[in-house]
Design a protein around this motif. Structure first.
Motif, PDB file in Angstrom:
ATOM      1  N   ALA A 107      70.054  83.815  59.708  1.00 34.60           N
ATOM      2  CA  ALA A 107      71.086  83.715  59.177  1.00 34.60           C
ATOM      3  C   ALA A 107      72.587  84.862  59.157  1.00 34.60           C
ATOM      4  CB  ALA A 107      71.358  82.804  58.230  1.00 34.60           C
ATOM      5  N   VAL A 108      73.293  85.200  59.421  1.00 35.75           N
ATOM      6  CA  VAL A 108      74.289  86.192  59.750  1.00 35.75           C
ATOM      7  C   VAL A 108      75.376  85.873  58.042  1.00 35.75           C
ATOM      8  CG1 VAL A 108      75.789  87.261  59.909  1.00 35.75           C
ATOM      9  CG2 VAL A 108      74.236  86.764  61.838  1.00 35.75           C
ATOM     10  N   LEU A 109      75.295  86.426  56.961  1.00 36.54           N
ATOM     11  CA  LEU A 109      76.156  86.359  55.684  1.00 36.54           C
ATOM     12  C   LEU A 109      77.346  86.709  55.570  1.00 36.54           C
ATOM     13  CD1 LEU A 109      73.142  85.120  54.141  1.00 36.54           C
ATOM     14  CD2 LEU A 109      74.526  83.244  54.805  1.00 36.54           C
ATOM     15  N   GLN A 110      78.743  86.617  54.671  1.00 39.38           N
ATOM     16  CA  GLN A 110      79.247  88.096  54.565  1.00 39.38           C
ATOM     17  C   GLN A 110      78.474  88.085  52.117  1.00 39.38           C
ATOM     18  OE1 GLN A 110      83.364  86.019  54.840  1.00 39.38           O
ATOM     19  NE2 GLN A 110      83.696  87.621  56.013  1.00 39.38           N
ATOM     20  N   PRO A 111      79.430  88.915  52.240  1.00 37.77           N
ATOM     21  CA  PRO A 111      78.199  89.084  50.741  1.00 37.77           C
ATOM     22  C   PRO A 111      79.031  87.761  49.760  1.00 37.77           C
ATOM     23  CG  PRO A 111      80.173  90.849  51.571  1.00 37.77           C
ATOM     24  CD  PRO A 111      79.715  89.982  52.391  1.00 37.77           C
ATOM     25  N   LEU A 127      65.170  74.119  57.957  1.00 35.67           N
ATOM     26  CA  LEU A 127      64.972  75.873  56.741  1.00 35.67           C
ATOM     27  C   LEU A 127      65.595  75.878  55.779  1.00 35.67           C
ATOM     28  CD1 LEU A 127      66.113  78.060  60.338  1.00 35.67           C
ATOM     29  CD2 LEU A 127      63.863  77.390  59.602  1.00 35.67           C
ATOM     30  N   TYR A 128      64.899  76.992  55.724  1.00 38.90           N
ATOM     31  CA  TYR A 128      65.920  77.439  53.856  1.00 38.90           C
ATOM     32  C   TYR A 128      65.048  78.487  54.044  1.00 38.90           C
ATOM     33  CZ  TYR A 128      61.745  77.867  51.474  1.00 38.90           C
ATOM     34  OH  TYR A 128      60.327  78.347  51.441  1.00 38.90           O
ATOM     35  N   TYR A 129      66.230  79.432  52.845  1.00 41.58           N
ATOM     36  CA  TYR A 129      66.501  80.792  51.778  1.00 41.58           C
ATOM     37  C   TYR A 129      65.090  80.532  51.098  1.00 41.58           C
ATOM     38  CZ  TYR A 129      67.451  84.990  51.011  1.00 41.58           C
ATOM     39  OH  TYR A 129      67.330  86.824  51.130  1.00 41.58           O
ATOM     40  N   HIS A 163      63.338  89.140  53.380  1.00 40.02           N
ATOM     41  CA  HIS A 163      63.915  88.445  53.710  1.00 40.02           C
ATOM     42  C   HIS A 163      65.074  88.707  54.547  1.00 40.02           C
ATOM     43  CE1 HIS A 163      61.077  85.841  52.296  1.00 40.02           C
ATOM     44  NE2 HIS A 163      61.722  86.099  51.294  1.00 40.02           N
ATOM     45  N   VAL A 164      65.912  89.827  53.957  1.00 44.20           N
ATOM     46  CA  VAL A 164      66.658  90.813  54.460  1.00 44.20           C
ATOM     47  C   VAL A 164      66.519  91.946  56.001  1.00 44.20           C
ATOM     48  CG1 VAL A 164      68.990  92.762  54.668  1.00 44.20           C
ATOM     49  CG2 VAL A 164      68.639  90.540  52.809  1.00 44.20           C
ATOM     50  N   LEU A 165      67.285  91.338  56.996  1.00 45.21           N
ATOM     51  CA  LEU A 165      66.880  91.979  58.295  1.00 45.21           C
ATOM     52  C   LEU A 165      67.722  93.128  58.135  1.00 45.21           C
ATOM     53  CD1 LEU A 165      65.858  88.697  60.523  1.00 45.21           C
ATOM     54  CD2 LEU A 165      64.116  90.144  58.973  1.00 45.21           C
ATOM     55  N   ALA A 166      69.002  93.062  58.299  1.00 41.01           N
ATOM     56  CA  ALA A 166      70.170  93.846  58.617  1.00 41.01           C
ATOM     57  C   ALA A 166      70.976  94.133  57.875  1.00 41.01           C
ATOM     58  CB  ALA A 166      70.242  94.115  60.251  1.00 41.01           C
ATOM     59  N   MET A 167      71.818  94.812  57.694  1.00 45.37           N
ATOM     60  CA  MET A 167      73.494  95.166  57.160  1.00 45.37           C
ATOM     61  C   MET A 167      74.151  96.009  57.844  1.00 45.37           C
ATOM     62  SD  MET A 167      71.199  95.605  53.820  1.00 45.37           S
ATOM     63  CE  MET A 167      69.920  96.535  53.828  1.00 45.37           C
ATOM     64  N   THR A 168      75.706  95.491  57.460  1.00 43.41           N
ATOM     65  CA  THR A 168      76.902  95.856  57.997  1.00 43.41           C
ATOM     66  C   THR A 168      76.962  96.325  56.608  1.00 43.41           C
ATOM     67  OG1 THR A 168      77.150  94.969  60.346  1.00 43.41           O
ATOM     68  CG2 THR A 168      78.928  96.105  59.047  1.00 43.41           C
ATOM     69  N   VAL A 169      77.470  97.982  56.257  1.00 44.30           N
ATOM     70  CA  VAL A 169      77.759  98.609  55.271  1.00 44.30           C
ATOM     71  C   VAL A 169      78.411  99.460  55.432  1.00 44.30           C
ATOM     72  CG1 VAL A 169      76.542 100.083  53.753  1.00 44.30           C
ATOM     73  CG2 VAL A 169      74.788  98.089  54.300  1.00 44.30           C
ATOM     74  N   THR A 209      72.541  90.374  57.399  1.00 42.08           N
ATOM     75  CA  THR A 209      71.705  88.978  58.245  1.00 42.08           C
ATOM     76  C   THR A 209      70.318  88.828  57.404  1.00 42.08           C
ATOM     77  OG1 THR A 209      72.222  90.000  59.999  1.00 42.08           O
ATOM     78  CG2 THR A 209      69.903  88.748  60.457  1.00 42.08           C
ATOM     79  N   VAL A 210      69.725  87.685  56.898  1.00 39.88           N
ATOM     80  CA  VAL A 210      68.782  87.059  56.521  1.00 39.88           C
ATOM     81  C   VAL A 210      67.463  85.963  57.223  1.00 39.88           C
ATOM     82  CG1 VAL A 210      69.664  87.802  54.193  1.00 39.88           C
ATOM     83  CG2 VAL A 210      69.604  84.680  55.437  1.00 39.88           C
ATOM     84  N   ARG A 211      66.179  86.045  57.195  1.00 39.74           N
ATOM     85  CA  ARG A 211      65.357  85.783  57.495  1.00 39.74           C
ATOM     86  C   ARG A 211      65.181  84.532  57.350  1.00 39.74           C
ATOM     87  NH1 ARG A 211      61.349  88.724  56.587  1.00 39.74           N
ATOM     88  NH2 ARG A 211      61.190  90.206  59.112  1.00 39.74           N
ATOM     89  N   LEU A 212      65.040  83.447  57.779  1.00 39.49           N
ATOM     90  CA  LEU A 212      65.145  81.902  57.629  1.00 39.49           C
ATOM     91  C   LEU A 212      63.489  81.186  57.130  1.00 39.49           C
ATOM     92  CD1 LEU A 212      68.314  80.999  59.102  1.00 39.49           C
ATOM     93  CD2 LEU A 212      68.258  81.706  56.433  1.00 39.49           C
ATOM     94  N   LEU A 213      62.806  80.284  56.493  1.00 36.84           N
ATOM     95  CA  LEU A 213      61.551  80.215  56.422  1.00 36.84           C
ATOM     96  C   LEU A 213      61.930  78.323  56.718  1.00 36.84           C
ATOM     97  CD1 LEU A 213      59.510  81.749  54.241  1.00 36.84           C
ATOM     98  CD2 LEU A 213      60.499  82.210  55.837  1.00 36.84           C
TER      99      LEU A 213
END
Length: 483
Positions: A107-111, A127-129, A163-169, A209-213
């Motif tokens: 999932a891609v999320l705003q902060p 799925l869940y976080y 669980h965090v794969l990537a970030m736009t910083v 961007t987070v990993r979901l299970l």
């Protein structure tokens, strides 16, 4: 210093409707969840997207104005406290779920998206976080990234960093970069890992961007009472020693139980000295066998009551009691400080005994709620500010954090260092360690504009504590004067 030119540039960068400058409005941003530390900012800006965050940061960099990123303001270490004459960049309007990918389970999320809303968005796909701080209904993913938050299920599933794969910083000079990638593992230095848990001192995460299970096949939860805190602690050690990795093992002492039960009526036993919440999840066969082992371990250590949740409703009530504990303490004390530290599991009984004796010596009560599985303590120091107990409570809270280091643990498990524990960092790290951290920070932010005065000890911070004014010892001795 925020002069008129900088103010005008910030208004131009984010729009006049996205700026707060009136004194009453600014007061809403003077502290986070640790209300003993307060500072009214000079200006608050509320960007609506990544580019407007970057535009605001570029203005601050160009005019040498310090800035602090703020999410929901639920932090408990003073990490989002503003800087005098500085700007708060509030991310509360960046709260969209940008994408849910059920195939790659991302999932891609705003902060500004809350932890619980991530799971709600993922639920239709099965799925869940996994990370679930107790404040999951209000805490945001941006704050989770800043503090590397854990929660009740971190024993099995790890912390935010897992669980965090990537970030736009947005970096402190306004440059927008991507840290990490689709897999979470990239060639070269792990800048994603460096940024996670940096408490807002290296930049502002604007897309995460987070990993979901997959939702577990089976979940089983029990609530067990014990005749003493040490007995409950021995159960935790024996469960792990048996090769069982529960999804969660939470412990509450009697003070915390009384507060939670009065608040939500979750079915806890009011007079029990200690209670454990143990939850297992996974395949039905494995979960069933291990659950029987856990029950046997509880009984072997003198469990006085063992209640197994019969359905999802009962399970939710048990967790409601545990997750309400922090706020519920307000029912038994007019004021309290939530501390956060870590000790090895094998020293749980020892640290709780020491905390009780320290509380008695200070003439204050301490309620204990913690993630017993990984030794992450959350002692709540109860006090009455109107009775002049604030300074004793702050000192006791600091001493408890430093006790965790003494016993082989750390100053923080998930709440962060922030303003609250910066002066205790030398208790855990040597001069060279702190110097390396400072160099890393300087590589990202050489001008020290991004959340200054947090995390690492500074002479100003440690000699003249922010918040309610207290005379410096040298001032009291007549060596210096306050101008």
């Amino acid at each position: 210093m925020l002069d008129q030119a900088a103010r005008d540039a910030l208004v131009a960068a984010v729009g006049a409707d996205n700026v707060i400058s009136d004194p009453v409005g600014l007061r809403s941003y003077e502290c986070d969840g640790l209300t003993g530390f307060r500072q009214v900012p000079a200006l608050v800006v509320l960007p609506r997207d990544t580019e407007s965050v970057a535009a605001a940061v570029r203005v601050c960099h160009r005019h040498s104005v310090p800035f602090v990123a703020r999410g929901a303001g639920t932090g408990l270490s003073g990490g989002a406290m503003p800087v005098a004459d500085g700007v708060v960049i509030s991310l509360q309007r960046l709260r969209r779920v940008l994408d849910v990918d059920p195939v790659d389970r991302r999932a891609v999320l705003q902060p500004g998206v809350t932890n619980l809303d991530i799971t709600k968005a993922a639920a239709p796909h099965g799925l869940y976080y996994a990370p679930d701080p107790s404040s999951q209904q209000v805490c945001t993913i941006g704050g989770n990234v800043a503090e590397n938050s854990g929660g009740a299920h971190c024993l099995k599933y790890g912390f935010t960093t897992n669980h965090v794969l990537a970030m736009t910083v947005v970096l402190p000079d306004g440059e927008v970069v991507t840290l990490g990638g689709d897999s979470g593992e990239q060639l070269g230095p792990d800048l994603r890992g460096v940024f996670l848990g940096s408490e807002g001192t290296l930049g502002i995460a604007c897309e995460i961007t987070v990993r979901l299970l997959r939702v577990p096949e089976t979940v089983r939860t029990l609530l067990a009472d014990f005749p003493s805190v040490p007995a409950a602690g021995e159960v935790v050690s024996d469960i792990v020693a048996a090769g069982i990795v529960p999804a969660a093992v939470e412990m509450m002492d009697n003070l915390a139980i009384q507060a939670a039960e009065k608040a939500v009526g979750a079915g806890y036993t009011l007079d029990t000295p200690a209670a454990l919440v143990v939850e297992l999840d996974g395949p039905e066969a494995e979960c069933g066998e291990q659950f029987e082992q856990v029950k046997a371990i509880c009984e072997r250590h003198g469990c006085t009551r063992l209640h197994v949740a019969g359905d999802a409703g009962e399970r939710a009530r048990i967790w409601k009691g545990r997750k309400a504990a922090f706020a519920a303490v307000g029912r038994i004390s007019p004021d309290y400080i939530v501390q956060d530290g870590v000790v090895p599991r094998t020293r749980l009984a020892e640290v709780l005994d020491r905390i009780a004796r320290m509380g008695d010596a200070a003439g204050l009560r301490v309620a204990n709620v913690f993630h017993a599985g990984d030794g992450n303590l959350h002692p709540l120091v109860l006090f009455d500010a109107d009775a002049g107990e604030l300074e004793r409570a702050e000192e006791l809270s600091k001493d408890i954090a430093e006790l965790c280091v003494e016993l082989g643990g750390s100053l923080s498990g998930e709440h962060g260092i922030g303003t609250d524990k910066a002066c205790s960092m030398p208790r855990m790290f040597g001069v060279d360690d702190l110097a390396v951290m400072d160099r890393v920070r300087s590589a990202f932010d050489p001008d020290r504009l991004c959340n200054p005065g947090k995390l690492l000890p500074t002479p100003r911070l440690c000699g003249e504590r922010p918040g309610v004014y207290r005379p410096h010892p040298l001032e009291e001795a007549g060596v210096i004067e306050r101008l």
